[in-house]
Write an enzyme that holds these catalytic residues in place. Structure first.
Site, short mmCIF file in Angstrom:
data_model
loop_
_atom_site.label_atom_id
_atom_site.label_comp_id
_atom_site.label_asym_id
_atom_site.label_seq_id
_atom_site.Cartn_x
_atom_site.Cartn_y
_atom_site.Cartn_z
N ASP A 127 77.86 96.33 28.27
CA ASP A 127 76.77 96.66 27.36
C ASP A 127 75.42 96.30 27.98
O ASP A 127 75.26 95.24 28.59
CB ASP A 127 76.97 95.81 26.08
CG ASP A 127 76.08 96.22 24.94
OD1 ASP A 127 76.19 97.37 24.50
OD2 ASP A 127 75.27 95.38 24.49
N GLU A 149 76.58 100.63 30.89
CA GLU A 149 75.56 101.32 30.11
C GLU A 149 74.21 101.07 30.77
O GLU A 149 73.64 99.99 30.64
CB GLU A 149 75.54 100.78 28.67
CG GLU A 149 74.57 101.54 27.81
CD GLU A 149 74.16 100.81 26.53
OE1 GLU A 149 73.72 101.48 25.59
OE2 GLU A 149 74.26 99.57 26.48
#
Ligand code: NOJ
Length: 562
Positions: free
Chosen positions: A205, A246
């Site tokens: 993330d 990401e």
């Protein structure tokens, strides 16, 4: 010889499927999805051809950011089951040849994580330096606000200890201080823990935020070296484990996160999402013109060595259009989400694809055909395989995080509980369970599910698409994207028409020799390559074709007849 599939680099031809345990299948009737329910649905994933499940955060959470605010990195949220249920799922998935990865959310914790509770208890607390504190918000720190609806600053004043702490996301998600070696050790422990329990890697993330230490009291000497260290650590624990990151930055900046093999920065992320390609694909669809997508593909850097891009049509967040110009974004908004309520944070859409194109199956199929032919590993978001829509009555991003639609009844086969107790409301109307569900589509050879299965199958049978070199060819019409994927011994030509009218494609490549038969992988209209490697083919409105250079292996009967 065609390339034989090798599982050493399994991510290169994987079919990744992202889901949230909470909204996938409830097994105990409490209205919340759980691991036991997900395990019961493994055959759906297997039949679809999924080879890797990406689990959105399933850890204990206060649900401020749908699970991305974690209170314990080493557990399973009790609503979703137990660690035992988790390992049963991973084991069952592996039994079907499906690997499992999960979100690694270590840029921040929940404010209710015991580390932060300790950190904010006093300036001398043991975990104080696990977070980022300043007397005053610094001039040189990060300024951009990720959630402009809720935040005006990335610094929050903490009354008790009279300092500000940093939070790139909601104020309830204080940022961890990765410049602190104890934090880095803990991150490694978290990764080690889950790989030991069977995960094959992580969707990391917010990678740039995790590594950025500008404006903070302590700095990471070299953020990329740290990422390379993490990757090396993971590799030592499990040689096949991956980091899917990401990173939503301009191409050149994103590509740095793959690392530079052969240097001290070594391998970093195994895969990075192609946010720019995704955004330009929507622009192409809005304009009926393949040029924006073709440009993205030409600009996109080649990942080093075994790294790969990860491609997607939709993810679980707002469909961000932040890398388009203001005018381009306005065009996509006008085409696919004209109402204010369909937009989020002024940068994206909180819609799924089928409602955006008014249920036009030709256009949804075009997008998924692109997903499986463009260079990169395809990542699906649950529900895409049946064409689920959104529920704009749900808050913010929750609009696209509605329960999975298994059957056509009013509970959608998701749970036996009252839908009022579901974590998010079901989709209503044209794209709701009555019209869009797995059960009905399994019986229907022409359903979106059937088409997706066929695309997945053909993708898995065409190593050129996953392993080959890709090149954009001239197509004779701006509406058409023609691209050729080649390995040493095979080639697949993919044609996609973004226009709502039929087109005659004329393309050519020196890699195609005259007289070669191109097998139509999805239909029955084979094509023979003309002189000079020229190929002529017709495409229906929003039509697509996959044409593969035939070999004796494709059709032994044909080969012996020649
Ligand atoms: C990115 C995730 O995709 C998003 O859902 C989340 O809000 C932020 N990171 C913060 O964890």
């Amino acid at each position: 010889m065609r390339l034989t599939r090798t599982s050493d680099l399994w991510w290169k031809d994987a079919v990744v499927y992202c889901l949230d345990v909470e909204t996938y299948q409830d097994s105990d009737g409490d209205g919340c999805g759980d691991f036991a329910g997900l395990t019961q649905r493994i055959d759906h994933l297997d039949r679809l051809g999924v080879t890797c499940v990406w689990l959105m955060p399933f850890y204990p959470t206060r649900e401020r950011d749908d699970g991305y605010d974690i209170t314990d990195f080493y557990g399973v949220d009790p609503r979703l089951g137990t660690l035992g249920d988790f390992t049963e799922f991973v084991r069952t998935a592996r039994d079907r040849g499906i690997r499992v990865i999960a979100d690694l959310v270590v840029n921040h914790t929940s404010e209710h994580h015991p580390w932060f509770e300790d950190a904010r208890s006093s300036r001398d607390a043991a975990h104080r330096d696990w977070y980022v504190w300043r007397d005053e918000p610094p001039e040189d720190g990060p300024k951009d606000i990720v959630f402009p609806d809720a935040e005006t600053s990335v610094w929050e004043y903490d009354e008790r200890t009279e300092q500000y702490y940093m939070h790139r996301f909601y104020k309830q998600q204080p940022d961890l201080n990765v410049a602190n070696p104890e934090v880095r050790d803990e991150i490694a422990r978290i990764m080690g823990f889950w790989t030991q329990l069977g995960l094959s890697g992580f969707r990391v993330d917010a990678v740039p935020f995790l590594l950025e230490t500008d404006g903070q009291p302590d700095q990471l000497p070299d953020p990329h070296e740290y990422l390379a260290d993490l990757r090396a650590f993971l590799g030592r624990r499990d040689g096949e484990a991956i980091l899917l990151g990401e990173v939503n930055l301009p191409y050149e900046d994103t590509a740095r996160f793959f690392g530079e093999p052969g240097t001290s920065r070594g391998d970093e992320l195994t895969m990075c999402f192609d946010f720019i390609g995704m955004q330009r694909m929507y622009l192409s669809m809005a304009r009926g013109d393949a040029t924006p997508l073709a440009r993205a593909l030409r600009e996109r850097p080649e990942p080093p060595r075994d790294a790969h891009w990860a491609t997607f049509v939709r993810n679980h967040d707002e469909l961000t259009l932040d890398k388009l110009s203001d005018d381009e974004r306005a065009e996509v908004f006008a085409a696919f989400g004209p109402e204010k309520d369909m937009q989020l944070y002024d940068r994206g859409l909180r819609r799924r694809l089928p409602p955006m194109v008014d249920g036009d199956r030709r256009r949804t199929e075009l997008a998924y055909s692109l997903l499986f032919t463009l260079p990169g590993t395809p990542v699906l978001f649950y529900g895409e395989e049946i064409g689920m829509g959104e529920n704009l009555a749900a808050e913010g991003r929750q609009a696209v995080r509605t329960p999975m639609q298994w059957t056509g009844d009013d509970k959608a086969g998701f749970s036996t509980a009252d839908p009022a107790d579901y974590p998010n409301p079901l989709v209503e109307g044209e794209f709701g369970p009555a019209r869009v569900n797995v059960h009905d589509q399994r019986q229907d050879a022409g359903s979106q599910l059937a088409v997706l299965r066929r695309l997945v199958e053909s993708y898995r049978e065409s190593p050129e698409l996953s392993w080959g070199a890709h090149e954009i060819l001239p197509a004779g019409d701006d509406a058409v994207l023609a691209h050729l994927a080649t390995t040493g011994d095979g080639a697949v030509l993919a044609l996609h028409n973004f226009a709502g009218h039929g087109v005659e494609v004329e393309t050519e490549s020196p890699r195609l020799s005259g007289g070669t038969l191109l097998t139509d992988l999805l239909g029955e209209n084979d094509v023979t390559v003309g002189e000079g490697g020229k190929v002529r083919a017709e495409l229906e409105p929003y039509g697509y074709r996959w044409l593969r250079v035939s070999t004796p292996l494709d059709d032994p009967a044909r080969a012996t007849a020649d």
